[in-house]
Structures are given as structure tokens and as C-alpha cells.
Design a protein around this motif. Structure first.
Motif, PDB file in Angstrom:
ATOM      1  N   ALA A 189      93.489   4.565 -22.981  1.00  0.00           N
ATOM      2  CA  ALA A 189      92.993   5.710 -22.223  1.00  0.00           C
ATOM      3  C   ALA A 189      94.130   6.643 -21.818  1.00  0.00           C
ATOM      4  N   VAL A 190      95.221   6.075 -21.335  1.00  0.00           N
ATOM      5  CA  VAL A 190      96.373   6.891 -20.938  1.00  0.00           C
ATOM      6  C   VAL A 190      96.953   7.632 -22.140  1.00  0.00           C
ATOM      7  N   ALA A 191      97.041   6.943 -23.282  1.00  0.00           N
ATOM      8  CA  ALA A 191      97.576   7.576 -24.489  1.00  0.00           C
ATOM      9  C   ALA A 191      96.688   8.722 -24.961  1.00  0.00           C
ATOM     10  N   VAL A 192      95.372   8.525 -24.942  1.00  0.00           N
ATOM     11  CA  VAL A 192      94.436   9.573 -25.375  1.00  0.00           C
ATOM     12  C   VAL A 192      94.502  10.771 -24.431  1.00  0.00           C
ATOM     13  N   GLN A 193      94.481  10.510 -23.137  1.00  0.00           N
ATOM     14  CA  GLN A 193      94.521  11.608 -22.171  1.00  0.00           C
ATOM     15  C   GLN A 193      95.862  12.337 -22.226  1.00  0.00           C
ATOM     16  N   GLY A 194      96.942  11.592 -22.413  1.00  0.00           N
ATOM     17  CA  GLY A 194      98.249  12.224 -22.546  1.00  0.00           C
ATOM     18  C   GLY A 194      98.336  13.099 -23.782  1.00  0.00           C
ATOM     19  N   ALA A 195      97.734  12.640 -24.892  1.00  0.00           N
ATOM     20  CA  ALA A 195      97.736  13.420 -26.130  1.00  0.00           C
ATOM     21  C   ALA A 195      96.952  14.710 -25.963  1.00  0.00           C
ATOM     22  N   PHE A 196      95.817  14.634 -25.285  1.00  0.00           N
ATOM     23  CA  PHE A 196      95.050  15.854 -25.021  1.00  0.00           C
ATOM     24  C   PHE A 196      95.867  16.844 -24.195  1.00  0.00           C
ATOM     25  N   LEU A 197      96.466  16.363 -23.124  1.00  0.00           N
ATOM     26  CA  LEU A 197      97.241  17.250 -22.256  1.00  0.00           C
ATOM     27  C   LEU A 197      98.448  17.832 -22.988  1.00  0.00           C
ATOM     28  N   TYR A 205      87.345  -0.992 -19.450  1.00  0.00           N
ATOM     29  CA  TYR A 205      88.597  -0.571 -18.816  1.00  0.00           C
ATOM     30  C   TYR A 205      89.058   0.789 -19.335  1.00  0.00           C
ATOM     31  N   PHE A 206      88.767   1.088 -20.597  1.00  0.00           N
ATOM     32  CA  PHE A 206      89.095   2.402 -21.148  1.00  0.00           C
ATOM     33  C   PHE A 206      88.389   3.486 -20.341  1.00  0.00           C
ATOM     34  N   HIS A 207      87.098   3.330 -20.125  1.00  0.00           N
ATOM     35  CA  HIS A 207      86.337   4.342 -19.389  1.00  0.00           C
ATOM     36  C   HIS A 207      86.702   4.352 -17.905  1.00  0.00           C
ATOM     37  N   GLN A 208      87.046   3.200 -17.385  1.00  0.00           N
ATOM     38  CA  GLN A 208      87.468   3.138 -15.979  1.00  0.00           C
ATOM     39  C   GLN A 208      88.729   3.969 -15.769  1.00  0.00           C
ATOM     40  N   MET A 209      89.710   3.816 -16.663  1.00  0.00           N
ATOM     41  CA  MET A 209      90.928   4.603 -16.548  1.00  0.00           C
ATOM     42  C   MET A 209      90.651   6.091 -16.752  1.00  0.00           C
ATOM     43  N   ASN A 210      89.735   6.415 -17.658  1.00  0.00           N
ATOM     44  CA  ASN A 210      89.364   7.819 -17.827  1.00  0.00           C
ATOM     45  C   ASN A 210      88.866   8.420 -16.518  1.00  0.00           C
ATOM     46  N   LEU A 211      88.085   7.660 -15.784  1.00  0.00           N
ATOM     47  CA  LEU A 211      87.591   8.135 -14.488  1.00  0.00           C
ATOM     48  C   LEU A 211      88.746   8.408 -13.530  1.00  0.00           C
ATOM     49  N   TYR A 212      89.664   7.463 -13.412  1.00  0.00           N
ATOM     50  CA  TYR A 212      90.806   7.627 -12.513  1.00  0.00           C
ATOM     51  C   TYR A 212      91.640   8.843 -12.931  1.00  0.00           C
ATOM     52  N   TRP A 213      91.941   8.912 -14.228  1.00  0.00           N
ATOM     53  CA  TRP A 213      92.821   9.949 -14.745  1.00  0.00           C
ATOM     54  C   TRP A 213      92.234  11.338 -14.519  1.00  0.00           C
ATOM     55  N   ASN A 214      90.952  11.470 -14.806  1.00  0.00           N
ATOM     56  CA  ASN A 214      90.345  12.800 -14.715  1.00  0.00           C
ATOM     57  C   ASN A 214      89.981  13.193 -13.294  1.00  0.00           C
ATOM     58  N   ALA A 215      89.914  12.232 -12.404  1.00  0.00           N
ATOM     59  CA  ALA A 215      89.806  12.586 -10.987  1.00  0.00           C
ATOM     60  C   ALA A 215      91.079  13.313 -10.554  1.00  0.00           C
ATOM     61  N   VAL A 216      92.225  12.834 -11.056  1.00  0.00           N
ATOM     62  CA  VAL A 216      93.498  13.512 -10.777  1.00  0.00           C
ATOM     63  C   VAL A 216      93.531  14.879 -11.444  1.00  0.00           C
ATOM     64  N   ASN A 217      93.098  14.944 -12.720  1.00  0.00           N
ATOM     65  CA  ASN A 217      93.042  16.231 -13.424  1.00  0.00           C
ATOM     66  C   ASN A 217      92.197  17.246 -12.664  1.00  0.00           C
ATOM     67  N   LEU A 218      91.057  16.779 -12.157  1.00  0.00           N
ATOM     68  CA  LEU A 218      90.166  17.671 -11.416  1.00  0.00           C
ATOM     69  C   LEU A 218      90.841  18.190 -10.159  1.00  0.00           C
ATOM     70  N   GLY A 219      91.568  17.315  -9.471  1.00  0.00           N
ATOM     71  CA  GLY A 219      92.294  17.744  -8.275  1.00  0.00           C
ATOM     72  C   GLY A 219      93.369  18.760  -8.595  1.00  0.00           C
ATOM     73  N   ILE A 220      94.102  18.555  -9.703  1.00  0.00           N
ATOM     74  CA  ILE A 220      95.148  19.491 -10.109  1.00  0.00           C
ATOM     75  C   ILE A 220      94.539  20.847 -10.448  1.00  0.00           C
ATOM     76  N   VAL A 271     105.661  11.335 -22.162  1.00  0.00           N
ATOM     77  CA  VAL A 271     105.908  10.084 -21.433  1.00  0.00           C
ATOM     78  C   VAL A 271     104.598   9.327 -21.238  1.00  0.00           C
ATOM     79  N   TYR A 272     103.513  10.063 -20.923  1.00  0.00           N
ATOM     80  CA  TYR A 272     102.213   9.420 -20.736  1.00  0.00           C
ATOM     81  C   TYR A 272     101.756   8.726 -22.021  1.00  0.00           C
ATOM     82  N   VAL A 273     101.886   9.431 -23.144  1.00  0.00           N
ATOM     83  CA  VAL A 273     101.467   8.849 -24.425  1.00  0.00           C
ATOM     84  C   VAL A 273     102.277   7.592 -24.720  1.00  0.00           C
ATOM     85  N   ALA A 274     103.596   7.701 -24.568  1.00  0.00           N
ATOM     86  CA  ALA A 274     104.461   6.545 -24.833  1.00  0.00           C
ATOM     87  C   ALA A 274     104.142   5.396 -23.875  1.00  0.00           C
ATOM     88  N   GLY A 275     103.945   5.737 -22.610  1.00  0.00           N
ATOM     89  CA  GLY A 275     103.631   4.705 -21.620  1.00  0.00           C
ATOM     90  C   GLY A 275     102.314   4.011 -21.914  1.00  0.00           C
TER      91      GLY A 275
END
Length: 203
Positions: A158-166, A74-89, A130-134
Motif C-alpha cells: 500500500a505504501v509503495a503504491v501510494q508513494g508511486a502515485f504521489l 491490511y493493504f486497504h487498511q493502510m490505504n485508509l490511514y495514508w489517504n486520511a493524511v492526504n486529505l488533511g494535506i 523514499v515512500y516507495v522504497a520504504g
């Protein structure tokens, strides 16, 4: 999560190193075109960096999601979803740059765009918190929902790690824009004709 720590540490060292150089260096004489071109190039680098990071994450997590189970899956699954959005942005931002031409900007336009980028980065940094906290809250719900514990922990981490990077990405680039671009802006507006009317506060 631990797999990504070396990447985050290395990226942070590089970005903070650039920020330190930007803070310590005295701004050389600059003209309006240099000021505009520098902002344009940096903004393009932001888009390319975010897009490359997203593609790398999607490649790694795309493979890992099919080879893992439980929380890691599930960690890697969320990474896929999250970074698909990052790629679009990132792609949307790079497409928007095609409409800009540093050579034809007025000084007022250049100053406005410089300030707008700083504001956007600060707003994004607030959202990143907010992402990290969420993410942490989501992961913390695992004990209350044992039937979905793996999904909640995996998604939350996954959300916390990606939020921390951003958060690191946005704050460091804000500092670079501020400490490199603000002195140049002051220099340019001080040299401008009195009738220009550029009155944008520096934050």
C-alpha cells in the motif's frame, strides 16, 4: 495492488498529456495578474485533485477493508490511514490559498511563490521515492517475520503504491509549472523596471 493499476495508468496518461501540451505550446503574451491567477488556479486544482483522490481511496478501501482478510485487508487498511493524511494535506493547502489574492500581488511576490511551489513539488517527489522504497522494504520483511507476513506485505504494498502515485503526481505538476510558468516569468521580469530587483534562479 493490481486493482489500482488502471487508475494509475489513466491518471498518468491525463497528467502527462497536459505536461506535453505545456511543453510544446509557445507562451502567449501574459501580464502579472494572469501569471498570478494561473498559479493560484493550478494550486487550487492540485488541492482539489489530491483531496478527491484521497476521498475515493478512502471510500473504496473503507468498504474493502471490512470485506477482505489477510494481506488484502491490511493493504486497504493502510490505504485508509495514508489517504486520511492526504486529505488533511489537501484541506490545509486549500485553506492556505484563502489568504492569497492574485490581484494584489507584486511581481516579486508572484515570482517567489511560483518558485516556491516548484521547490515544494521537487522536495515532495524526493520524499515519494523514499515512500516507495520504504514500502518495498517493508513488504520484503514478510519472509523474516512469518507471523506478521500478511500485515507487512499489505502495508508495504500500500505504501509503495501510494508513494508511486504521489511521485507521478508531483513530478508531472512540477513539469507543468516549469514549462508553462517559467517562460512567462522570464517574459514578465524582462519587461519589469530595472529597479524591481527580481533575481530568482529558474531550476
Amino acid at each position: 495492488m493490481s486493482r489500482f493499476r488502471p487508475v494509475l495508468y489513466a491518471l498518468g496518461a491525463v497528467l502527462f498529456g497536459h505536461a506535453g501540451k505545456a511543453q510544446s505550446a509557445s507562451p502567449p503574451p501574459v501580464d502579472r495578474l494572469q501569471f498570478s491567477q494561473q498559479r493560484y488556479n493550478h494550486t487550487r486544482t492540485l488541492g482539489l485533485s489530491l483531496g478527491s483522490y484521497a476521498l475515493a481511496n478512502m471510500a473504496v478501501s473503507g468498504i474493502a477493508a471490512g470485506q477482505t482478510t489477510g494481506e488484502a485487508h491490511y493493504f486497504h487498511q493502510m490505504n485508509l490511514y495514508w489517504n486520511a493524511v492526504n486529505l488533511g494535506i489537501a484541506g490545509f493547502g486549500l485553506l492556505g490559498l484563502r489568504k492569497q489574492n492574485p490581484e494584489t500581488e507584486s511581481l516579486a511576490d508572484a515570482v517567489q511563490k511560483h518558485q516556491a511551489i516548484k521547490k515544494t513539488l521537487l522536495v515532495n517527489a524526493g520524499l515519494d521515492v523514499v515512500y516507495v522504497a520504504g514500502g518495498l522494504i517493508l513488504a520484503g520483511q514478510a519472509n523474516a517475520h512469518p507471523d506478521q507476513a500478511d500485515k507487512l506485505r499489505g502495508y508495504g504494498k500500500a505504501v509503495a503504491v501510494q508513494g508511486a502515485f504521489l511521485l507521478a503526481f508531483d513530478l508531472v505538476n512540477y513539469l507543468i509549472f516549469k514549462h508553462r510558468g517559467d517562460p512567462q516569468q522570464i517574459q514578465l521580469t524582462a519587461q519589469a523596471p530595472l529597479g524591481l530587483g527580481v533575481r530568482i534562479p529558474i531550476r
